[in-house]
Design a protein around this motif. Structure first.
Motif, PDB file in Angstrom:
ATOM      1  N   MET A  87       0.644  -1.389   0.647  1.00  0.00           N
ATOM      2  CA  MET A  87       0.008   0.250   0.164  1.00  0.00           C
ATOM      3  C   MET A  87       0.601   0.877   0.055  1.00  0.00           C
ATOM      4  N   GLN A  88       1.905   0.859   0.783  1.00  0.00           N
ATOM      5  CA  GLN A  88       2.456   2.652   1.161  1.00  0.00           C
ATOM      6  C   GLN A  88       2.795   2.705  -0.924  1.00  0.00           C
ATOM      7  N   LYS A  89       3.895   1.511  -1.474  1.00  0.00           N
ATOM      8  CA  LYS A  89       4.434   1.508  -2.520  1.00  0.00           C
ATOM      9  C   LYS A  89       3.196   2.468  -3.412  1.00  0.00           C
ATOM     10  N   LYS A  90       2.233   2.092  -3.288  1.00  0.00           N
ATOM     11  CA  LYS A  90       1.354   2.217  -3.749  1.00  0.00           C
ATOM     12  C   LYS A  90       1.181   4.369  -3.661  1.00  0.00           C
ATOM     13  N   THR A  91       0.684   4.674  -2.836  1.00  0.00           N
ATOM     14  CA  THR A  91       0.848   5.836  -2.374  1.00  0.00           C
ATOM     15  C   THR A  91       1.564   6.597  -2.840  1.00  0.00           C
ATOM     16  N   GLN A  92       3.215   6.007  -3.104  1.00  0.00           N
ATOM     17  CA  GLN A  92       4.830   6.380  -3.119  1.00  0.00           C
ATOM     18  C   GLN A  92       4.800   7.019  -4.458  1.00  0.00           C
ATOM     19  N   ASN A  93       3.995   5.474  -5.450  1.00  0.00           N
ATOM     20  CA  ASN A  93       3.952   6.553  -6.500  1.00  0.00           C
ATOM     21  C   ASN A  93       3.181   6.368  -7.660  1.00  0.00           C
ATOM     22  N   LEU A  94       1.834   6.903  -6.928  1.00  0.00           N
ATOM     23  CA  LEU A  94       0.834   8.225  -6.970  1.00  0.00           C
ATOM     24  C   LEU A  94       1.024   9.483  -7.186  1.00  0.00           C
ATOM     25  N   THR A  95       1.557   9.815  -5.599  1.00  0.00           N
ATOM     26  CA  THR A  95       2.269  11.056  -5.153  1.00  0.00           C
ATOM     27  C   THR A  95       3.080  11.624  -6.138  1.00  0.00           C
ATOM     28  N   GLN A  96       3.726  10.730  -6.896  1.00  0.00           N
ATOM     29  CA  GLN A  96       5.102  11.168  -7.504  1.00  0.00           C
ATOM     30  C   GLN A  96       4.340  11.298  -8.737  1.00  0.00           C
ATOM     31  N   SER A  97       3.798  10.650  -9.288  1.00  0.00           N
ATOM     32  CA  SER A  97       3.589  11.376 -10.505  1.00  0.00           C
ATOM     33  C   SER A  97       1.792  11.941 -10.335  1.00  0.00           C
ATOM     34  N   ALA A  98       1.305  13.095  -9.483  1.00  0.00           N
ATOM     35  CA  ALA A  98       1.166  13.867  -9.146  1.00  0.00           C
ATOM     36  C   ALA A  98       1.966  15.255  -8.993  1.00  0.00           C
ATOM     37  N   LEU A  99       3.114  14.563  -8.713  1.00  0.00           N
ATOM     38  CA  LEU A  99       4.326  15.720  -8.495  1.00  0.00           C
ATOM     39  C   LEU A  99       4.427  16.168  -9.995  1.00  0.00           C
ATOM     40  N   ILE A 100       4.657  14.952 -10.651  1.00  0.00           N
ATOM     41  CA  ILE A 100       5.366  15.579 -12.059  1.00  0.00           C
ATOM     42  C   ILE A 100       4.688  16.203 -12.927  1.00  0.00           C
ATOM     43  N   ALA A 101       3.316  15.651 -12.181  1.00  0.00           N
ATOM     44  CA  ALA A 101       2.307  16.230 -13.564  1.00  0.00           C
ATOM     45  C   ALA A 101       2.121  17.835 -13.092  1.00  0.00           C
ATOM     46  N   ALA A 102       2.194  17.637 -11.825  1.00  0.00           N
ATOM     47  CA  ALA A 102       1.995  19.498 -11.363  1.00  0.00           C
ATOM     48  C   ALA A 102       3.352  19.991 -11.821  1.00  0.00           C
ATOM     49  N   LEU A 103       4.102  19.578 -11.942  1.00  0.00           N
ATOM     50  CA  LEU A 103       5.370  20.424 -12.093  1.00  0.00           C
ATOM     51  C   LEU A 103       5.378  20.176 -13.710  1.00  0.00           C
ATOM     52  N   TYR A 104       4.686  19.410 -14.556  1.00  0.00           N
ATOM     53  CA  TYR A 104       4.876  19.623 -15.856  1.00  0.00           C
ATOM     54  C   TYR A 104       3.957  20.867 -16.216  1.00  0.00           C
ATOM     55  N   VAL A 105       2.697  21.074 -15.206  1.00  0.00           N
ATOM     56  CA  VAL A 105       1.702  21.959 -15.718  1.00  0.00           C
ATOM     57  C   VAL A 105       2.082  23.258 -15.165  1.00  0.00           C
ATOM     58  N   ALA A 106       2.776  23.829 -14.133  1.00  0.00           N
ATOM     59  CA  ALA A 106       3.428  24.700 -14.212  1.00  0.00           C
ATOM     60  C   ALA A 106       5.004  25.427 -15.302  1.00  0.00           C
ATOM     61  N   LEU A 107       6.039  24.152 -15.588  1.00  0.00           N
ATOM     62  CA  LEU A 107       6.134  24.452 -16.202  1.00  0.00           C
ATOM     63  C   LEU A 107       6.071  24.803 -17.904  1.00  0.00           C
ATOM     64  N   THR A 108       5.158  24.397 -18.148  1.00  0.00           N
ATOM     65  CA  THR A 108       4.407  24.766 -19.545  1.00  0.00           C
ATOM     66  C   THR A 108       3.681  26.137 -19.216  1.00  0.00           C
ATOM     67  N   TYR A 109       2.933  25.922 -18.282  1.00  0.00           N
ATOM     68  CA  TYR A 109       2.442  27.735 -17.749  1.00  0.00           C
ATOM     69  C   TYR A 109       3.686  28.787 -17.917  1.00  0.00           C
ATOM     70  N   LEU A 110       4.877  28.629 -16.746  1.00  0.00           N
ATOM     71  CA  LEU A 110       5.853  29.075 -17.122  1.00  0.00           C
ATOM     72  C   LEU A 110       6.308  29.795 -18.690  1.00  0.00           C
ATOM     73  N   SER A 111       6.352  28.760 -20.013  1.00  0.00           N
ATOM     74  CA  SER A 111       6.799  28.857 -21.464  1.00  0.00           C
ATOM     75  C   SER A 111       5.900  29.397 -22.184  1.00  0.00           C
ATOM     76  N   ALA A 112       4.479  29.032 -21.636  1.00  0.00           N
ATOM     77  CA  ALA A 112       2.916  29.891 -22.012  1.00  0.00           C
ATOM     78  C   ALA A 112       3.492  31.503 -21.703  1.00  0.00           C
ATOM     79  N   LEU A 113       3.660  31.729 -20.431  1.00  0.00           N
ATOM     80  CA  LEU A 113       3.779  33.660 -20.134  1.00  0.00           C
ATOM     81  C   LEU A 113       4.942  33.589 -21.247  1.00  0.00           C
ATOM     82  N   LEU A 114       5.957  32.886 -21.114  1.00  0.00           N
ATOM     83  CA  LEU A 114       7.185  33.052 -21.681  1.00  0.00           C
ATOM     84  C   LEU A 114       7.154  33.122 -23.441  1.00  0.00           C
ATOM     85  N   GLY A 115       5.767  32.508 -24.077  1.00  0.00           N
ATOM     86  CA  GLY A 115       5.006  32.849 -25.723  1.00  0.00           C
ATOM     87  C   GLY A 115       6.073  32.026 -26.196  1.00  0.00           C
ATOM     88  N   ILE A 116       6.620  30.582 -25.492  1.00  0.00           N
ATOM     89  CA  ILE A 116       7.820  29.877 -26.613  1.00  0.00           C
ATOM     90  C   ILE A 116       6.677  27.905 -26.128  1.00  0.00           C
TER      91      ILE A 116
END
Length: 159
Positions: A1-30
């Motif tokens: 159960m702990q491994k599933k929670t860890q994997n879900l948390t890692q996926s969520a963090l990567i998704a959030a980081l991807y969104v934030a970096l894409t949004y930053l790229s959009a603000l920069l116009g690239i």
């Protein structure tokens, strides 16, 4: 159960980081257009380290495309291109210089059709293949390799 929670948390963090970096790229116009240099695409090397990155990148790309106003079919096919690249990296891209190959290829082969068909970009396919390749090479091939090298030196991502 702990491994599933860890994997879900890692996926969520990567998704959030991807969104934030894409949004930053959009603000920069690239982030969109004929030449796309999304800072978030550097994260596409993460499946070389952990499978949790595969769903994280897919969900992050999907949400980022929605939030930056992409057309429906761009959201669908752009996210699928990222998913294909992530699977390729996970299964075949375990080395530093092979990790970015699959995201570069999947986006270079899919996104020109999206630009042409969905957005009606008037440039020829060959031109779009080249421009998308250039943007992906910068994002995945240069920034991704730098990220790979930096992560390889940490105790959390040692191979």
């Amino acid at each position: 159960m702990q491994k599933k929670t860890q994997n879900l948390t890692q996926s969520a963090l990567i998704a959030a980081l991807y969104v934030a970096l894409t949004y930053l790229s959009a603000l920069l116009g690239i982030a969109s257009g004929v030449v796309q240099v999304r800072l978030s695409e550097a994260l596409t090397i993460l499946p070389a380290f952990n499978f949790s990155a595969v769903p994280g990148l897919f969900i992050g790309c999907f949400v980022a495309n929605l939030l930056t106003g992409a057309a429906f079919w761009d959201v669908v096919f752009g996210s699928c291109a990222t998913l294909l690249g992530a699977f390729g990296t996970y299964y075949l891209g375990k080395k530093c210089f092979t990790a970015p190959i699959f995201p570069i290829l999947s986006n270079t082969l899919i996104i020109p059709f999206v630009l042409k068909i969905v957005y009606g970009v008037n440039n020829g396919y060959q031109f779009l293949f080249v421009t998308i390749f250039v943007g992906e090479f910068i994002s995945c091939g240069i920034l991704g390799v730098l990220l790979y090298k930096a992560l390889s030196k940490t105790h959390l991502f040692k191979k």
